[in-house]
Design an enzyme around this catalytic site. Structure first.
Site, PDB file in Angstrom:
ATOM      1  N   LEU A 100       0.864  -1.179   0.000  1.00 49.68           N
ATOM      2  CA  LEU A 100       0.000   0.000   0.000  1.00 49.68           C
ATOM      3  C   LEU A 100       0.900   1.229   0.000  1.00 49.68           C
ATOM      4  CD1 LEU A 100      -2.589  -1.064   2.738  1.00 49.68           C
ATOM      5  CD2 LEU A 100      -3.092  -0.770   0.308  1.00 49.68           C
ATOM      6  N   ASP A 101       0.501   2.281  -0.737  1.00 52.23           N
ATOM      7  CA  ASP A 101       1.333   3.485  -0.740  1.00 52.23           C
ATOM      8  C   ASP A 101       1.248   4.181   0.617  1.00 52.23           C
ATOM      9  OD1 ASP A 101      -0.788   5.552  -0.727  1.00 52.23           O
ATOM     10  OD2 ASP A 101      -1.248   4.810  -2.724  1.00 52.23           O
ATOM     11  N   ARG A 102       2.116   5.139   0.827  1.00 54.07           N
ATOM     12  CA  ARG A 102       2.276   5.768   2.142  1.00 54.07           C
ATOM     13  C   ARG A 102       1.000   6.434   2.646  1.00 54.07           C
ATOM     14  NH1 ARG A 102       5.325  10.869   3.833  1.00 54.07           N
ATOM     15  NH2 ARG A 102       5.912  10.482   5.998  1.00 54.07           N
ATOM     16  N   GLN A 103       0.187   6.979   1.739  1.00 61.13           N
ATOM     17  CA  GLN A 103      -1.027   7.682   2.129  1.00 61.13           C
ATOM     18  C   GLN A 103      -2.232   6.763   2.286  1.00 61.13           C
ATOM     19  OE1 GLN A 103      -0.765  10.794   3.100  1.00 61.13           O
ATOM     20  NE2 GLN A 103       1.402  10.626   2.564  1.00 61.13           N
ATOM     21  N   SER A 104      -2.062   5.469   1.980  1.00 59.47           N
ATOM     22  CA  SER A 104      -3.162   4.510   2.110  1.00 59.47           C
ATOM     23  C   SER A 104      -3.040   3.739   3.415  1.00 59.47           C
ATOM     24  CB  SER A 104      -3.165   3.546   0.920  1.00 59.47           C
ATOM     25  OG  SER A 104      -3.322   4.248  -0.298  1.00 59.47           O
TER      26      SER A 104
END
Length: 325
Positions: free
Chosen positions: A110-114
């Site tokens: 998952l990307d950092r903002q997810s």
């Protein structure tokens, strides 16, 4: 006897050695070929030998290997934590949130903002089954977007859009809840490209405010708090394996190629037919070759030389006429 085992814990010898920390799979193949490995007291040099580390005695250079205990954790990744195992900026990683005495890695980044469900394990085989597109494991996300997407926009997400690296589409995309200035969608993906959901929704004009993964195959996030984790039960691990095997048997979803498209552009319109190119083959007329009667066509360079000789001859005749006058 090596190669005769067929239990659920059986695996190829080089894979067993690699999982025991002897080295990479290629290095373990070299060790086998050098005659340094024994299985039940017999030297094995043949690659592809199947063994059962739970029932058979395996030694390398006379030292018995220890089969590593497989570990499986479900973790609710909070916003701001990175999924990668190696981060040059020194940010908090998912694996930092789980106590470990062996090397662990994540399944389904998952990307950092997810935020949301992520699996942490040391089982490379299961990681491959859940992450590789050919298995087509479904991953469900709850996504809050700015504004209210129309039915046509939701249909476009499900029908698919073009990115520079290829054609992408959601397995399903439906409205889950309406809010005052935003909406919550439920999106299911079978394969995940980099920031795929955010980019698809940007195509239809809706910014992602919050993105949370709630399930991978049969495994649900449930009530695990943000930043917390728990170990998977044996039945949950078994269910994940059975699910990925079943999905692979069905066949992975077909992916469409983007062709030669300019990065960041899309001409895709749902329901619109595109002109078909004439196929190559019997249905296409071939150009007829000129019959030269068996004579070879002179080369261009030879033709130019002939022209040069004619020009020289004309100049010489003019000079001769001038002298005679």
């Amino acid at each position: 006897m090596p190669g005769s085992s067929s239990s659920s814990s059986s695996a190829r010898l080089h894979k067993v050695l690699a999982e025991a920390g002897i080295g990479s799979r290629r290095k373990c193949e070299e060790i086998i070929q050098e005659g340094r490995v024994e299985v039940d007291g017999e030297f094995v040099t043949e690659l592809g030998t199947v063994v059962d580390p739970e029932k058979q005695k395996i030694t390398v250079d006379g030292q018995r290997i220890r089969a590593r205990r497989k570990q499986y954790f479900i973790l609710n990744k909070p916003v701001g934590v990175v999924s990668t195992n190696f981060d040059q900026e020194g940010r908090t990683r998912v694996v930092d949130l789980v106590p470990q005495d062996e090397r662990l890695f994540t399944i389904g980044r998952l990307d950092r903002q997810s935020e949301g469900l992520i699996i942490v394990t040391n089982d490379g085989e299961l990681a491959n089954q859940l992450a590789h597109p050919r298995y087509g494991v479904a991953k469900t996300y709850h996504v809050e977007v700015a504004g209210m997407p129309s039915p046509d926009e939701l249909k476009m997400i499900q029908s698919g859009v073009y990115f520079a690296e290829g054609f992408v589409q959601a397995e399903s995309c439906k409205l889950k809840r309406k809010l005052k200035k935003s909406a919550i969608l439920e999106i299911v993906l079978r394969e995940g490209k980099n920031r795929e959901i955010r980019r698809m929704l940007a195509k239809v004009g809706h910014k992602v405010l919050k993105l949370k993964r709630v399930s991978i195959g049969p495994l649900k996030l449930g009530e695990v708090p943000a930043g917390a984790f728990r170990e998977l039960t044996p039945s949950e691990v078994k269910a994940l394996r059975a699910y990925s095997d079943a999905e692979r048997a069905k066949g992975a979803p077909k992916r469409k190629s983007a062709g030669r498209r300019t990065a960041g552009t899309s001409n895709f319109v749902p329901g619109k037919k595109t002109a078909k190119k004439k196929p190559f083959g019997p249905g296409r007329k071939k150009k007829k070759k000129r019959n030269t009667g068996g004579q070879k066509t002179p080369l261009v360079s030879e033709a130019r030389r002939g022209q040069g000789r004619i020009v020289k001859q004309k100049k010489a005749s003019r000079k001769k006429q001038t002298r005679q006058k």
